[in-house]
Write a protein that holds these residues in place. Structure first.
Motif, PDB file in Angstrom:
ATOM      1  N   ARG A  79      42.480  69.196  41.748  1.00  0.00           N
ATOM      2  CA  ARG A  79      42.720  69.556  40.356  1.00  0.00           C
ATOM      3  C   ARG A  79      43.904  68.768  39.784  1.00  0.00           C
ATOM      4  N   ARG A  80      44.976  68.673  40.605  1.00  0.00           N
ATOM      5  CA  ARG A  80      46.127  67.902  40.130  1.00  0.00           C
ATOM      6  C   ARG A  80      45.762  66.432  39.938  1.00  0.00           C
ATOM      7  N   GLU A  81      44.916  65.877  40.825  1.00  0.00           N
ATOM      8  CA  GLU A  81      44.489  64.487  40.670  1.00  0.00           C
ATOM      9  C   GLU A  81      43.663  64.318  39.394  1.00  0.00           C
ATOM     10  N   TYR A  82      42.797  65.278  39.115  1.00  0.00           N
ATOM     11  CA  TYR A  82      42.003  65.227  37.883  1.00  0.00           C
ATOM     12  C   TYR A  82      42.900  65.296  36.654  1.00  0.00           C
ATOM     13  N   LEU A  83      43.909  66.141  36.727  1.00  0.00           N
ATOM     14  CA  LEU A  83      44.830  66.267  35.593  1.00  0.00           C
ATOM     15  C   LEU A  83      45.616  64.964  35.389  1.00  0.00           C
ATOM     16  N   TYR A 109      35.801  65.259  33.290  1.00  0.00           N
ATOM     17  CA  TYR A 109      36.841  65.948  34.044  1.00  0.00           C
ATOM     18  C   TYR A 109      37.265  67.240  33.362  1.00  0.00           C
ATOM     19  N   SER A 110      37.380  67.209  32.045  1.00  0.00           N
ATOM     20  CA  SER A 110      37.793  68.426  31.341  1.00  0.00           C
ATOM     21  C   SER A 110      36.736  69.519  31.469  1.00  0.00           C
ATOM     22  N   GLU A 111      35.462  69.161  31.422  1.00  0.00           N
ATOM     23  CA  GLU A 111      34.398  70.170  31.598  1.00  0.00           C
ATOM     24  C   GLU A 111      34.426  70.739  33.012  1.00  0.00           C
ATOM     25  N   MET A 112      34.648  69.873  33.994  1.00  0.00           N
ATOM     26  CA  MET A 112      34.691  70.351  35.374  1.00  0.00           C
ATOM     27  C   MET A 112      35.876  71.292  35.583  1.00  0.00           C
ATOM     28  N   LEU A 113      37.018  70.961  34.981  1.00  0.00           N
ATOM     29  CA  LEU A 113      38.168  71.843  35.120  1.00  0.00           C
ATOM     30  C   LEU A 113      37.977  73.133  34.344  1.00  0.00           C
ATOM     31  N   ALA A 114      37.361  73.032  33.155  1.00  0.00           N
ATOM     32  CA  ALA A 114      37.149  74.235  32.350  1.00  0.00           C
ATOM     33  C   ALA A 114      36.148  75.187  33.016  1.00  0.00           C
ATOM     34  N   ASP A 115      35.131  74.646  33.662  1.00  0.00           N
ATOM     35  CA  ASP A 115      34.122  75.481  34.334  1.00  0.00           C
ATOM     36  C   ASP A 115      34.541  75.904  35.733  1.00  0.00           C
ATOM     37  N   ASP A 116      35.757  75.532  36.119  1.00  0.00           N
ATOM     38  CA  ASP A 116      36.289  75.902  37.428  1.00  0.00           C
ATOM     39  C   ASP A 116      35.403  75.391  38.566  1.00  0.00           C
ATOM     40  N   VAL A 117      34.865  74.185  38.370  1.00  0.00           N
ATOM     41  CA  VAL A 117      34.048  73.576  39.421  1.00  0.00           C
ATOM     42  C   VAL A 117      34.927  73.075  40.558  1.00  0.00           C
TER      43      VAL A 117
END
Length: 337
Positions: free
Chosen positions: A137-141, A122-130
């Motif tokens: 995004r809020r659910e991932y966080l 999840y952190s990689e997906m958020l960092a790469d703006d996938v």
């Protein structure tokens, strides 16, 4: 043909003197002629005296009970047996330690794998703006926050387990009312139950507000939190119904009993003792559906015994499991020591 002529009287006297003095001292020795068995018995090759040795009044040999030889042998065999027992004990301890180490490694690595995998992905997906959708995004966080809290609990349990194994009986106690103690910990338990979607009910019954216990508040809170946490995990029999957790408080025979009960599948009788062992899971049939490394009940029982009480599994009325924390009541005295 060759033959020898012997003087029997002279020969008999010499033989009796030799035998009596060398072998049978203090006994009456005699050599009595016996009937000849004939030449056929000798086979024509050997010759022997046709006489029988008679010994009378021979006392059995006497040996001291604790001779040097016996003492040496006894000491030697005692040392051998003690060494064998020591080796067996050391091997048993080594095997148990190895098994506990293996269970520890398997439990911790198994429990860490899922949150770490989720956290990294999840952190990689958020960092790469996938993920572009703001709600996703809020659910991932939120998932990352939940998994980080899960990792924190795992690390805290492992550290607390190591602390309990390293030092015992170092709790700071204070005298506090049982009612006050329960009321102070209930908000924490309600918050923990709410996080799991469970319903917590508290029943103080007719508990006397004057009853006191000498405890460490933080330790009691941690014990009850562990019990409520397990009840929330295993206290539901279906995914549609929320878990129901009950906390009942009562006092009898100089002790106060805090019973945490759930309404799940309960604990089979054959596993009643295993649930308090380190790294043992209370619900093996659920597999990975229920997170945990099996340290909650182990730590809770150790803490309860440090406080002079105990934690036991009771037979619940109906379905579910009931764990009872018992603490000795305190009389009047200093408020803290």
């Amino acid at each position: 043909m060759q033959c020898v002529w012997l003087e029997w009287r002279t020969l008999r006297g010499e033989l009796v003197d030799a035998v009596a003095s060398d072998l049978f001292e203090g006994a009456v020795v005699d050599i009595v002629p016996s009937a000849s068995r004939g030449d056929h018995a000798l086979g024509g090759r050997l010759a022997s005296l046709p006489a029988v040795l008679v010994v009378r009044g021979l006392a059995p040999p006497s040996f001291p009970v604790w001779s040097t030889t016996r003492v040496t042998l006894l000491a030697g065999w005692t040392s051998v047996v003690a060494a064998a027992i020591a080796v067996a004990v050391l091997l048993s301890i080594s095997i148990r330690t190895s098994e506990r180490r293996d269970r520890f490694v398997q439990a911790v690595t198994h429990e860490l794998r899922t949150p770490l995998t989720t956290f990294c992905m999840y952190s990689e997906m958020l960092a790469d703006d996938v993920v572009r959708d703001e709600e996703t995004r809020r659910e991932y966080l939120r998932t990352l926050v939940s998994e980080s809290a899960r990792l924190r609990r795992i690390v805290e349990n492992v550290l607390q387990y190591a602390r309990v194994e390293r030092s015992r009986g170092r709790t700071e106690r204070e005298r506090v009312s049982v009612v006050e103690l329960v009321n102070s910990v209930v908000p924490l338990l309600e918050r923990r139950a709410e996080e799991s979607g469970a319903l917590l009910t508290v029943d103080l019954g007719e508990l006397d507000p004057a009853l006191l216990v000498a405890v460490d508040r933080g330790v009691v809170e941690q014990i009850l939190q562990n019990l409520v946490d397990n009840a929330c995990k295993y206290g539901t029999r279906s995914t549609e119904e929320p878990a129901r957790v009950e906390l009942r408080v009562g006092a009898e025979r100089g002790r106060v009993h805090l019973v945490v009960r759930d309404h799940g599948d309960g604990v089979p009788k054959e596993r009643a003792r295993d649930v308090f062992r380190a790294f043992e899971r209370a619900a093996p049939g659920r597999g990975d559906a229920v997170p945990g490394i099996g340290l909650g009940l182990t730590l809770a029982r150790e803490w309860a015994r440090e406080l002079g009480g105990d934690l036991e599994l009771r037979e619940a009325e109906g379905v579910g499991a009931a764990f009872a924390l018992s603490l000795p009541l305190a009389g009047p005295g200093p408020a803290r020591w």
